[in-house]
Design a protein around this motif. Structure first.
Motif, short mmCIF file in Angstrom:
data_model
loop_
_atom_site.label_atom_id
_atom_site.label_comp_id
_atom_site.label_asym_id
_atom_site.label_seq_id
_atom_site.Cartn_x
_atom_site.Cartn_y
_atom_site.Cartn_z
N LEU A 116 0.80 -1.22 0.00
CA LEU A 116 0.00 0.00 0.00
C LEU A 116 0.84 1.28 0.00
O LEU A 116 0.51 2.24 -0.70
N ASP A 117 1.93 1.30 0.74
CA ASP A 117 2.79 2.49 0.74
C ASP A 117 3.31 2.77 -0.66
O ASP A 117 3.32 3.92 -1.12
N ARG A 118 3.74 1.73 -1.34
CA ARG A 118 4.26 1.89 -2.70
C ARG A 118 3.16 2.38 -3.64
O ARG A 118 3.39 3.25 -4.49
N GLU A 119 1.95 1.85 -3.47
CA GLU A 119 0.84 2.26 -4.33
C GLU A 119 0.48 3.73 -4.12
O GLU A 119 0.21 4.46 -5.08
N LEU A 120 0.51 4.18 -2.87
CA LEU A 120 0.19 5.58 -2.60
C LEU A 120 1.24 6.51 -3.20
O LEU A 120 0.92 7.55 -3.80
N ILE A 121 2.50 6.14 -3.04
CA ILE A 121 3.58 6.96 -3.61
C ILE A 121 3.48 7.01 -5.12
O ILE A 121 3.67 8.05 -5.76
N ALA A 122 3.14 5.87 -5.73
CA ALA A 122 3.02 5.81 -7.19
C ALA A 122 1.94 6.75 -7.70
O ALA A 122 2.03 7.27 -8.82
N CYS A 123 0.92 6.99 -6.88
CA CYS A 123 -0.16 7.90 -7.27
C CYS A 123 0.12 9.34 -6.85
O CYS A 123 -0.73 10.21 -7.05
N GLY A 124 1.27 9.57 -6.25
CA GLY A 124 1.62 10.93 -5.86
C GLY A 124 1.07 11.35 -4.52
O GLY A 124 1.13 12.55 -4.17
N TYR A 125 0.55 10.42 -3.73
CA TYR A 125 0.02 10.78 -2.41
C TYR A 125 1.19 10.90 -1.44
O TYR A 125 1.91 9.93 -1.18
N VAL A 126 1.41 12.08 -0.90
CA VAL A 126 2.59 12.34 -0.08
C VAL A 126 2.25 12.75 1.35
O VAL A 126 3.14 12.94 2.17
N ARG A 127 0.98 12.89 1.67
CA ARG A 127 0.58 13.29 3.03
C ARG A 127 0.98 12.21 4.03
O ARG A 127 0.72 11.03 3.81
N GLU A 128 1.62 12.61 5.12
CA GLU A 128 1.98 11.65 6.16
C GLU A 128 0.76 11.40 7.03
O GLU A 128 0.22 12.31 7.66
N LEU A 129 0.33 10.15 7.06
CA LEU A 129 -0.86 9.79 7.81
C LEU A 129 -0.50 9.40 9.25
O LEU A 129 0.51 8.72 9.48
N ARG A 130 -1.31 9.82 10.17
CA ARG A 130 -1.12 9.43 11.57
C ARG A 130 -1.56 7.98 11.75
O ARG A 130 -2.31 7.45 10.92
N PRO A 131 -1.13 7.33 12.82
CA PRO A 131 -1.47 5.91 12.99
C PRO A 131 -2.97 5.62 12.90
O PRO A 131 -3.39 4.65 12.25
#
Length: 665
Positions: A116-131
């Motif tokens: 999932l982390d890789r998929e989010l980065i691939a889509c340009g999602y850069v917001r750091e999510l809290r736990p």
């Protein structure tokens, strides 16, 4: 085009879909007796039965095949329109998806997928999510949409964009449709820019005349869903791709099929590939609200989740981040009980007596229920400023006959010259005190006339003002919501924002500008009360902030009954969502365990609100029937306080004080 289930010499019947998205069984060429027997077979699933067709409840389409496979329906060769089959297929997929989700524990749903982390980065999602936000994303991804009931201000918009990015990366959705109140439009634009890297920000278009294939995210308001032209354009925009439909502030559709807004939202949910509902207050009045909201996430299964076979595992069907998990600074809720001056008391009591006399004589019809709603609203407004609601001749406003008391006559002739509206005066004092401390203040009132009085009283503080008639963003207007918000946030000479919670109580963030609120009056809508509080008490609040909320209650008026009703509603929602953090807000003035009476949605509501003992009436009590007119006016619905939830308050400190009129000089 139709799909034939069978082809033989039997009479041909057709299953289609009407304009409201309901399945329709059209009459075949059979005798009246045969048709009556088929209607009897379908009756348990029917909405409307006529001589030419049976219109079924939308949620019964999954059972239609089984019904038509029984005698006497088997004497007909039934053909299904494509639209009917699509409706049935979507219903089957929804049921299978929900059953799969409910088979997994919350812990299993919350497991973060490896890629999932890789998929989010691939889509340009850069917001750091809290736990707690990561857990929400994982669970909503497991549901393929679902329900996010996290408290207002917990970052539901950012979580939604993360879910959208993940689903796009997996090619499960291509675009997103957001239905939201206008006050939330700003957040959907701004959060997109904050969540995605430059160059990867999805194109967000708000209320486009004609959405295009280049619009990745389309944002509309609920009222537009009822426009056939808008629906046609949305269908064209969504054709040949899967759209994630998001209902923001989904409690706005809590009436379900009983209101135009709820029915339009429910119809869109059934036609959508995937749906997600967002609201921190999914049960503002009763369990029926919760069922209607669940029906947007899982069409046809709301009652199952509320009081059916899935109710005991309900927590698996939604995500909720509580105030405790946000680790926010403690909210101090201060209830100030102000005492009316003599002239105000004289006039308010006269209005209350007139309403009492009328309510005891009124027949419990729909027309009288609507009048009861107006009467309650007039009393609520009059507890603050009776001069704003005086209307001679109306049964809920003034005594039936000219008053014999010369003092009351003088007050009626010139109410503004005799009455000092103590709640407005006290609000002005608090704003002035906050200004000396360098703190801006939000002042809430549900009534436009009271907003006008507050604006005049606060003139020295140059308040920004936003009501329902204030344009959203119109350069041609004298002002608009965008400019008023900008002035409150950035203008050092603007120390107050005066607004109606119905207009600005949702979707907007004010916590970076101020942490002080005043509620000059409140209605019966618990969702509106909770949402308004959270405009200044939300994620991102400075750790050293000291958020405060002051509630002004006029002593010995309808204000006190409103407080009791709100306490009961919020406590009921705390139980339904297993959220102990709501309890301090639910019960700021009463000790835990105090009983709360139900509020009825008709003329008897007014009698009960006025403290009248119906048991003393000689005639039999009339069974109450809900009225959409009074519900729209004052948000009064049945609330059953099924016991109390005990425990030490953890999310707020509550102080109850009484302010005498003499102190308000």
């Amino acid at each position: 085009m139709t799909v034939a289930l069978e082809s033989d010499d039997r009479p041909a019947g057709r299953v289609g879909v009407d304009r409201r998205g309901r399945p329709v069984v059209h009459r075949p060429d059979v005798s009246d007796g045969s048709w009556q027997r088929i209607c009897a077979l379908l009756r348990p699933a029917a909405d409307v039965i006529s001589g030419s067709a049976v219109v079924l409840d939308r949620d019964r389409i999954r059972a239609l095949d089984r019904l038509l496979a029984r005698h006497p329906a088997t004497t007909v060769a039934w053909r299904w329109d494509d639209a009917a089959r699509r409706l049935q297929d979507r219903a089957a997929r929804t049921a299978a998806s929900l059953d799969d989700l409910m088979s997994r524990t919350v812990e299993e749903q919350a497991a973060w997928p490896v890629d999932l982390d890789r998929e989010l980065i691939a889509c340009g999602y850069v917001r750091e999510l809290r736990p707690f936000q990561r857990e929400s994303v994982a669970r909503l991804l497991a549901a393929g949409g679902g329900a996010n009931f996290s408290v207002p201000g917990s970052g539901k918009t950012a979580v939604t964009y993360a879910l959208f990015a993940a689903l796009r990366a997996r090619r499960e959705v291509h675009a997103m449709l957001v239905v939201a109140p206008p006050s939330a439009f700003e957040a959907w634009r701004q959060e997109a820019e904050q969540c995605f890297a430059p160059g990867a920000v999805p194109r967000v278009t708000v209320r486009p005349p004609v959405p295009t294939r280049h619009d990745t995210v389309v944002v509309l308001n609920y009222e537009q869903l009822g426009d056939p032209a808008v629906r046609t354009r949305l269908d064209a925009w969504a054709r040949s791709r899967t759209v994630l439909t998001v209902f923001d502030e989904a409690h706005r559709a809590k009436a379900g099929e009983a209101s135009h807004r709820g029915a339009d939202a429910a119809d869109l949910a059934r036609r959508s590939g995937r749906t997600l509902v967002l609201t921190g207050t999914p049960m503002p009045n009763s369990l029926s609200d919760l069922a209607a909201v669940f029906d947007l996430a899982w069409p046809g299964h709301g009652r199952r989740l509320v009081d059916g076979d899935l109710a005991r595992r309900r927590e698996r069907a939604y995500v909720r981040v509580t105030k405790d998990e946000l680790a926010l600074p403690t909210l101090e809720v201060r209830v100030e009980r102000v005492v009316l001056d003599d002239a105000h008391r004289l006039l308010y009591d006269a209005m209350s007596r007139r309403v009492t006399d009328w309510a005891m004589c009124a027949a419990p019809s729909e027309a009288e229920a609507a009048a009861a709603g107006r009467a309650v609203m007039h009393l609520l407004a009059a507890a603050t400023n009776p001069a704003a609601v005086l209307a001679r001749g109306l049964p809920w406003s003034l005594p039936a006959d000219p008053p014999k008391d010369p003092v009351l006559s003088a007050v009626l002739d010139d109410p503004r010259g005799h009455i000092r509206p103590v709640k407005i005066i006290r609000a002005a004092q608090i704003v002035a005190e906050n200004r000396l401390l360098g703190r801006k203040t939000v002042v809430w009132s549900s009534f436009v006339d009271n907003v006008a009085a507050l604006t005049a009283a606060l003139a020295v503080h140059e308040p920004a003002v936003i009501v329902g008639s204030t344009a959203l963003d119109d350069p041609r207007a004298v002002t608009d919501r965008r400019r008023e918000l900008a002035r409150f946030r950035a203008d050092p000479s603007c120390w107050a924002l005066v607004a109606t919670p119905q207009t600005l109580g949702e979707g907007i963030s004010l916590h970076r500008t101020c942490v002080d609120q005043i509620h000059v009056d409140r209605g019966y809508a618990a969702g509106t009360w909770l949402q308004a509080i959270d405009r200044t008490h939300r994620l991102g609040l400075a750790p050293d902030a000291k958020p405060r909320c002051t509630v002004l209650v006029a002593a010995d008026t309808i204000d006190e009954r409103v407080a009791e009703v709100l306490e009961a509603k919020v406590a009921a929602m705390a139980r339904a969502l297993a959220d102990r953090a709501l309890l301090p807000i639910a019960d700021p003035a009463l000790v835990s365990g105090d009983p709360a009476a139900a509020v009825l949605g008709d003329v008897d509501a007014l009698r009960e609100l006025l403290g009248l003992d119906l048991a003393r009436r000689p005639e039999a009590h009339v069974r109450p029937g809900p009225s959409e007119a009074i519900a729209d006016a004052v948000e009064v619905e049945n609330v059953v306080a099924a016991g109390s939830v005990h425990g030490e308050p953890t999310a707020g400190e509550v102080h109850v004080v009484e302010v005498e009129v003499a102190e308000l000089g």
